[in-house]
Scaffold this motif. Structure first.
Motif, short mmCIF file in Angstrom:
data_model
loop_
_atom_site.label_atom_id
_atom_site.label_comp_id
_atom_site.label_asym_id
_atom_site.label_seq_id
_atom_site.Cartn_x
_atom_site.Cartn_y
_atom_site.Cartn_z
N ILE A 214 38.53 55.15 49.12
CA ILE A 214 38.91 53.98 48.91
C ILE A 214 38.91 52.98 50.33
CG2 ILE A 214 40.44 51.90 47.93
CD1 ILE A 214 41.58 54.27 46.26
N ALA B 38 32.49 47.07 52.61
CA ALA B 38 32.25 45.90 52.22
C ALA B 38 32.43 44.78 53.14
CB ALA B 38 33.20 45.63 51.09
N ARG C 38 35.20 52.55 51.40
CA ARG C 38 34.50 51.53 50.54
C ARG C 38 34.93 50.06 51.05
NH1 ARG C 38 34.21 54.43 44.71
NH2 ARG C 38 32.56 52.95 44.14
N ILE C 39 36.04 49.78 51.37
CA ILE C 39 36.60 48.57 51.77
C ILE C 39 35.92 48.15 53.01
CG2 ILE C 39 38.66 47.34 52.82
CD1 ILE C 39 40.26 48.88 50.64
N GLN D 2 35.91 43.51 42.76
CA GLN D 2 34.54 44.32 42.54
C GLN D 2 34.82 45.82 43.16
OE1 GLN D 2 31.08 42.59 44.34
NE2 GLN D 2 31.22 40.79 43.00
N LEU D 3 35.74 45.88 44.23
CA LEU D 3 35.98 47.23 44.59
C LEU D 3 36.81 48.00 43.68
CD1 LEU D 3 36.64 46.39 48.46
CD2 LEU D 3 34.75 47.82 47.69
N GLN E 41 35.56 39.70 45.56
CA GLN E 41 35.13 40.80 46.36
C GLN E 41 36.13 41.91 46.26
OE1 GLN E 41 34.12 40.16 50.39
NE2 GLN E 41 32.62 41.91 50.62
N SER E 42 37.38 41.89 46.20
CA SER E 42 38.30 42.69 46.17
C SER E 42 38.47 43.33 44.64
CB SER E 42 39.68 42.35 46.50
OG SER E 42 40.09 41.97 47.76
#
Length: 291
Positions: A185, A192, A188-189, A213-214, A210-211
């Motif tokens: 995780i 982004a 991926r953050i 979508q993650l 954006q958060s």
């Protein structure tokens, strides 16, 4: 019956305790992990046994691939450097004069949840430990599914989710672990372009696109993982533990929504009851009579 000792060995700390047959932790101590690991472990086990000489046996849960029959560490990463090849059972039995059993730590957590925790009384259970990595444990007809010629049974974190995906510490690409663990995780953050922790991302998902979508990508991938495991094991319950599960209040509804169309059949999904206690309780269960 008399009490037993449970030991949970991690990359940063070792937890040692005395546990009774009902799963009560009578004594509990945490010490920092030090190297070389085996002599340090033996020293502290014997020190505590001197205070609790009635402890009948010692159960040990550890990071890495374990041969549970021989109680030997087949492979461990640099998180426990020098641990690979250690004959823990033989050496500690010789030093302590007590029975010793050794297992993978995620398997121990599964054992605890099936015996005393969220899945108490169930015969077929899959446990996922979402922490730094992704651990897995399987209870099959009431017994722990473990071992294998390479000690790798139930290494669920290293099933492939995305072929040719993110590099994994196991040397392959696209493993489950790289998408639904805390480390995955966080990766991926970072990719982004955000600077926040997984918890901060989960908390801000309601107001930041954006958060969100993650979070949606994480829960979808976790849904794929769970549905794939259901197809393989048709378990009665799936239990989610580990550090990521502590923030489940922020992502559980999204997981259930994304999971529903993916499942072959309805499935009971629960968060782990014992949290950080699961490792030490499961280690104790390796040696508790009548487990």
């Amino acid at each position: 019956m008399a009490n037993v000792m449970g030991v949970d060995i991690g990359g940063t700390k070792i937890r040692l305790g005395i546990i009774d047959a009902e799963g009560n932790i009578l004594y509990d101590e945490k010490i920092p992990t030090q190297f070389p690991l085996y002599p340090y472990l033996e020293e502290n086990v014997l020190r505590i046994l001197a205070e609790f000489p009635d402890a009948e046996a010692i159960g040990i849960g550890t990071h890495g691939f374990v041969d549970p029959k021989e109680g030997r560490i087949i492979f461990s990463t640099e998180a426990l450097r020098g641990w690979t090849g250690t004959k823990v059972k033989a050496q500690l039995e010789a030093a302590s004069g007590k029975r010793v059993e050794v297992e993978n730590d995620a398997n121990c957590a599964a054992l605890a949840e099936a015996k005393f925790g969220a899945a108490k009384g169930l015969e077929r259970v899959v446990c996922l430990t979402l922490g730094t990595g992704l651990g897995g444990g399987i209870i099959w007809d009431g017994k722990l599914l473990s071992g294998g010629p390479n000690g790798g049974a139930a290494e669920l974190g290293h099933l492939t989710l995305y072929p040719r995906g993110a590099d994994c510490a196991c040397g392959r690409k696209g493993c489950y672990e790289q998408y639904v663990s805390g480390t995955g995780i966080q990766r991926r953050i970072h990719e982004a372009g955000l600077e926040m922790t997984p918890l901060e991302m989960f908390q801000s998902a309601a107001t930041d696109e954006q958060s969100n979508q993650l979070l949606e990508a994480f829960t979808y991938d976790l849904g794929i993982v769970i549905s794939s495991l259901q197809a393989a094991f048709d378990m009665e319950m799936l239990v989610i533990g580990g550090g990521v599960s502590e923030s489940a209040e922020y992502w559980w509804p999204q997981l259930i929504r994304q999971l529903e169309p993916l499942l072959l059949n309805p499935l009971d999904i629960q968060t782990a009851k014992f949290g950080n206690d699961a490792g030490i309780l499961g280690a104790a269960l390796l040696v508790l009579k009548g487990k």
